[in-house]
Design a protein around this motif. Structure first.
Motif, PDB file in Angstrom:
ATOM      1  N   LEU A 150       0.825  -1.215   0.000  1.00 52.07           N
ATOM      2  CA  LEU A 150       0.000   0.000   0.000  1.00 52.07           C
ATOM      3  C   LEU A 150       0.858   1.262   0.000  1.00 52.07           C
ATOM      4  CD1 LEU A 150      -2.861  -1.080   2.439  1.00 52.07           C
ATOM      5  CD2 LEU A 150      -2.948  -0.901  -0.054  1.00 52.07           C
ATOM      6  N   GLN A 151       1.961   1.240   0.747  1.00 56.06           N
ATOM      7  CA  GLN A 151       2.864   2.393   0.757  1.00 56.06           C
ATOM      8  C   GLN A 151       3.504   2.596  -0.612  1.00 56.06           C
ATOM      9  OE1 GLN A 151       5.576   1.458   3.916  1.00 56.06           O
ATOM     10  NE2 GLN A 151       4.184   2.162   5.530  1.00 56.06           N
ATOM     11  N   GLN A 152       3.906   1.502  -1.245  1.00 53.48           N
ATOM     12  CA  GLN A 152       4.492   1.597  -2.578  1.00 53.48           C
ATOM     13  C   GLN A 152       3.470   2.134  -3.575  1.00 53.48           C
ATOM     14  OE1 GLN A 152       5.822  -2.425  -3.215  1.00 53.48           O
ATOM     15  NE2 GLN A 152       7.864  -2.023  -2.382  1.00 53.48           N
ATOM     16  N   THR A 153       2.226   1.700  -3.444  1.00 60.31           N
ATOM     17  CA  THR A 153       1.165   2.178  -4.330  1.00 60.31           C
ATOM     18  C   THR A 153       0.973   3.681  -4.166  1.00 60.31           C
ATOM     19  OG1 THR A 153       0.050   0.037  -4.226  1.00 60.31           O
ATOM     20  CG2 THR A 153      -1.265   1.914  -4.973  1.00 60.31           C
ATOM     21  N   GLN A 154       0.958   4.151  -2.930  1.00 59.02           N
ATOM     22  CA  GLN A 154       0.792   5.584  -2.688  1.00 59.02           C
ATOM     23  C   GLN A 154       1.945   6.386  -3.285  1.00 59.02           C
ATOM     24  OE1 GLN A 154       0.408   5.792   1.569  1.00 59.02           O
ATOM     25  NE2 GLN A 154      -1.801   5.414   1.527  1.00 59.02           N
ATOM     26  N   ALA A 155       3.168   5.883  -3.130  1.00 57.97           N
ATOM     27  CA  ALA A 155       4.334   6.576  -3.684  1.00 57.97           C
ATOM     28  C   ALA A 155       4.255   6.628  -5.213  1.00 57.97           C
ATOM     29  CB  ALA A 155       5.619   5.882  -3.242  1.00 57.97           C
ATOM     30  N   LYS A 156       3.866   5.519  -5.819  1.00 59.54           N
ATOM     31  CA  LYS A 156       3.751   5.475  -7.285  1.00 59.54           C
ATOM     32  C   LYS A 156       2.631   6.393  -7.769  1.00 59.54           C
ATOM     33  CE  LYS A 156       6.589   1.858  -8.138  1.00 59.54           C
ATOM     34  NZ  LYS A 156       7.758   1.908  -8.966  1.00 59.54           N
ATOM     35  N   GLU A 157       1.534   6.471  -7.010  1.00 57.61           N
ATOM     36  CA  GLU A 157       0.427   7.374  -7.370  1.00 57.61           C
ATOM     37  C   GLU A 157       0.899   8.828  -7.350  1.00 57.61           C
ATOM     38  OE1 GLU A 157      -2.624   7.050  -8.433  1.00 57.61           O
ATOM     39  OE2 GLU A 157      -3.077   4.956  -8.089  1.00 57.61           O
ATOM     40  N   ARG A 158       1.671   9.191  -6.313  1.00 58.79           N
ATOM     41  CA  ARG A 158       2.201  10.558  -6.241  1.00 58.79           C
ATOM     42  C   ARG A 158       3.113  10.842  -7.429  1.00 58.79           C
ATOM     43  NH1 ARG A 158       2.457   9.456  -0.754  1.00 58.79           N
ATOM     44  NH2 ARG A 158       4.611   8.715  -0.901  1.00 58.79           N
ATOM     45  N   GLU A 159       3.980   9.892  -7.726  1.00 59.61           N
ATOM     46  CA  GLU A 159       4.904  10.047  -8.845  1.00 59.61           C
ATOM     47  C   GLU A 159       4.148  10.202 -10.165  1.00 59.61           C
ATOM     48  OE1 GLU A 159       8.764   7.573 -10.093  1.00 59.61           O
ATOM     49  OE2 GLU A 159       8.036   7.088  -8.083  1.00 59.61           O
ATOM     50  N   ARG A 160       3.120   9.378 -10.340  1.00 62.41           N
ATOM     51  CA  ARG A 160       2.319   9.454 -11.567  1.00 62.41           C
ATOM     52  C   ARG A 160       1.601  10.794 -11.669  1.00 62.41           C
ATOM     53  NH1 ARG A 160      -2.637   5.518 -12.798  1.00 62.41           N
ATOM     54  NH2 ARG A 160      -3.627   7.042 -11.480  1.00 62.41           N
ATOM     55  N   ARG A 161       1.095  11.278 -10.552  1.00 63.74           N
ATOM     56  CA  ARG A 161       0.386  12.562 -10.558  1.00 63.74           C
ATOM     57  C   ARG A 161       1.338  13.699 -10.934  1.00 63.74           C
ATOM     58  NH1 ARG A 161      -3.529  15.182 -12.175  1.00 63.74           N
ATOM     59  NH2 ARG A 161      -4.125  16.954 -10.928  1.00 63.74           N
ATOM     60  N   ILE A 162       2.558  13.641 -10.419  1.00 67.13           N
ATOM     61  CA  ILE A 162       3.552  14.663 -10.770  1.00 67.13           C
ATOM     62  C   ILE A 162       3.851  14.614 -12.263  1.00 67.13           C
ATOM     63  CG2 ILE A 162       5.992  15.305 -10.482  1.00 67.13           C
ATOM     64  CD1 ILE A 162       5.668  14.459  -7.514  1.00 67.13           C
ATOM     65  N   LEU A 163       3.981  13.406 -12.796  1.00 63.55           N
ATOM     66  CA  LEU A 163       4.219  13.264 -14.241  1.00 63.55           C
ATOM     67  C   LEU A 163       3.052  13.814 -15.051  1.00 63.55           C
ATOM     68  CD1 LEU A 163       5.914   9.784 -14.647  1.00 63.55           C
ATOM     69  CD2 LEU A 163       6.830  11.976 -15.348  1.00 63.55           C
ATOM     70  N   GLN A 164       1.831  13.532 -14.605  1.00 60.10           N
ATOM     71  CA  GLN A 164       0.654  14.038 -15.314  1.00 60.10           C
ATOM     72  C   GLN A 164       0.645  15.570 -15.321  1.00 60.10           C
ATOM     73  OE1 GLN A 164      -2.489  12.113 -13.123  1.00 60.10           O
ATOM     74  NE2 GLN A 164      -2.638  10.416 -14.585  1.00 60.10           N
ATOM     75  N   LEU A 165       0.966  16.156 -14.177  1.00 61.11           N
ATOM     76  CA  LEU A 165       1.008  17.623 -14.108  1.00 61.11           C
ATOM     77  C   LEU A 165       2.109  18.189 -15.000  1.00 61.11           C
ATOM     78  CD1 LEU A 165       0.460  18.095 -10.269  1.00 61.11           C
ATOM     79  CD2 LEU A 165      -1.156  18.626 -12.106  1.00 61.11           C
ATOM     80  N   THR A 166       3.243  17.513 -15.054  1.00 59.13           N
ATOM     81  CA  THR A 166       4.341  17.957 -15.915  1.00 59.13           C
ATOM     82  C   THR A 166       3.933  17.874 -17.383  1.00 59.13           C
ATOM     83  OG1 THR A 166       5.944  17.163 -14.288  1.00 59.13           O
ATOM     84  CG2 THR A 166       6.770  17.586 -16.502  1.00 59.13           C
ATOM     85  N   ILE A 167       3.306  16.779 -17.763  1.00 54.60           N
ATOM     86  CA  ILE A 167       2.841  16.623 -19.151  1.00 54.60           C
ATOM     87  C   ILE A 167       1.821  17.701 -19.491  1.00 54.60           C
ATOM     88  CG2 ILE A 167       1.526  15.131 -20.710  1.00 54.60           C
ATOM     89  CD1 ILE A 167       2.855  12.730 -19.245  1.00 54.60           C
ATOM     90  N   ASP A 168       0.878  17.959 -18.580  1.00 55.88           N
ATOM     91  CA  ASP A 168      -0.126  19.006 -18.815  1.00 55.88           C
ATOM     92  C   ASP A 168       0.540  20.373 -18.986  1.00 55.88           C
ATOM     93  OD1 ASP A 168      -2.082  17.081 -18.610  1.00 55.88           O
ATOM     94  OD2 ASP A 168      -2.684  17.631 -16.565  1.00 55.88           O
ATOM     95  N   GLU A 169       1.546  20.639 -18.175  1.00 51.87           N
ATOM     96  CA  GLU A 169       2.239  21.926 -18.243  1.00 51.87           C
ATOM     97  C   GLU A 169       3.006  22.059 -19.558  1.00 51.87           C
ATOM     98  OE1 GLU A 169       2.847  25.654 -16.855  1.00 51.87           O
ATOM     99  OE2 GLU A 169       1.662  24.121 -15.846  1.00 51.87           O
ATOM    100  N   ILE A 170       3.644  20.980 -19.981  1.00 50.26           N
ATOM    101  CA  ILE A 170       4.415  21.021 -21.235  1.00 50.26           C
ATOM    102  C   ILE A 170       3.489  21.246 -22.428  1.00 50.26           C
ATOM    103  CG2 ILE A 170       5.733  19.560 -22.831  1.00 50.26           C
ATOM    104  CD1 ILE A 170       7.205  18.442 -20.435  1.00 50.26           C
ATOM    105  N   THR A 171       2.315  20.645 -22.408  1.00 46.87           N
ATOM    106  CA  THR A 171       1.406  20.801 -23.553  1.00 46.87           C
ATOM    107  C   THR A 171       0.859  22.223 -23.670  1.00 46.87           C
ATOM    108  OG1 THR A 171      -0.446  19.978 -22.237  1.00 46.87           O
ATOM    109  CG2 THR A 171       0.720  18.381 -23.616  1.00 46.87           C
TER     110      THR A 171
END
Length: 123
Positions: free
Chosen positions: A31-52
């Motif tokens: 569960l902790q690993q899942t939460q960390a990966k979710e945070r990482e994915r969210r940061i990537l999504q925000l970065t992709i949105d910003e780049i576009t």
């Protein structure tokens, strides 16, 4: 049900308890690993949105050790989307693992409950 010796019953109980404890620890880690990966994915999504939202002619730079290297925008977007896909796959696998571990934990708890519920009452 045949009666078991105290020593055999104790060994069975200890084994079931150890299974439950190990499953719970593994579940918490998952569960902790899942939460960390979710945070990482969210940061990537925000970065992709910003780049576009940036104009096409803006220079993109990627950190390489202590330096930055200019990278074409398409390459940067593709790398970020690939990382996001990998994280999504990892999250999916961790969720499956968590479901399995939760089932294993619940089964061990139910076994313990059944043993104590059906044990002969001593006065």
């Amino acid at each position: 049900m045949a009666t078991l010796s105290d020593d055999t019953l104790r060994k069975i109980l200890v084994q079931i308890q150890q299974t439950a404890i190990q499953a719970r620890r593994s579940l918490d880690i998952s569960l902790q690993q899942t939460q960390a990966k979710e945070r990482e994915r969210r940061i990537l999504q925000l970065t992709i949105d910003e780049i576009t939202t940036l104009p096409k002619d803006v220079n993109m730079y990627k950190g390489v050790g202590k330096a930055f290297m200019m990278v074409p925008r398409d390459t940067m977007e593709q790398q970020l989307k690939t990382q996001e896909k990998e994280l999504s796959d990892d999250i999916s696998n961790l969720n499956k693992k968590a479901k399995y571990l939760e089932k294993q934990y619940n089964d061990a708890q139910n076994q313990l409950r059944d043993i104590f519920h059906h044990s002969p009452k001593t006065s």
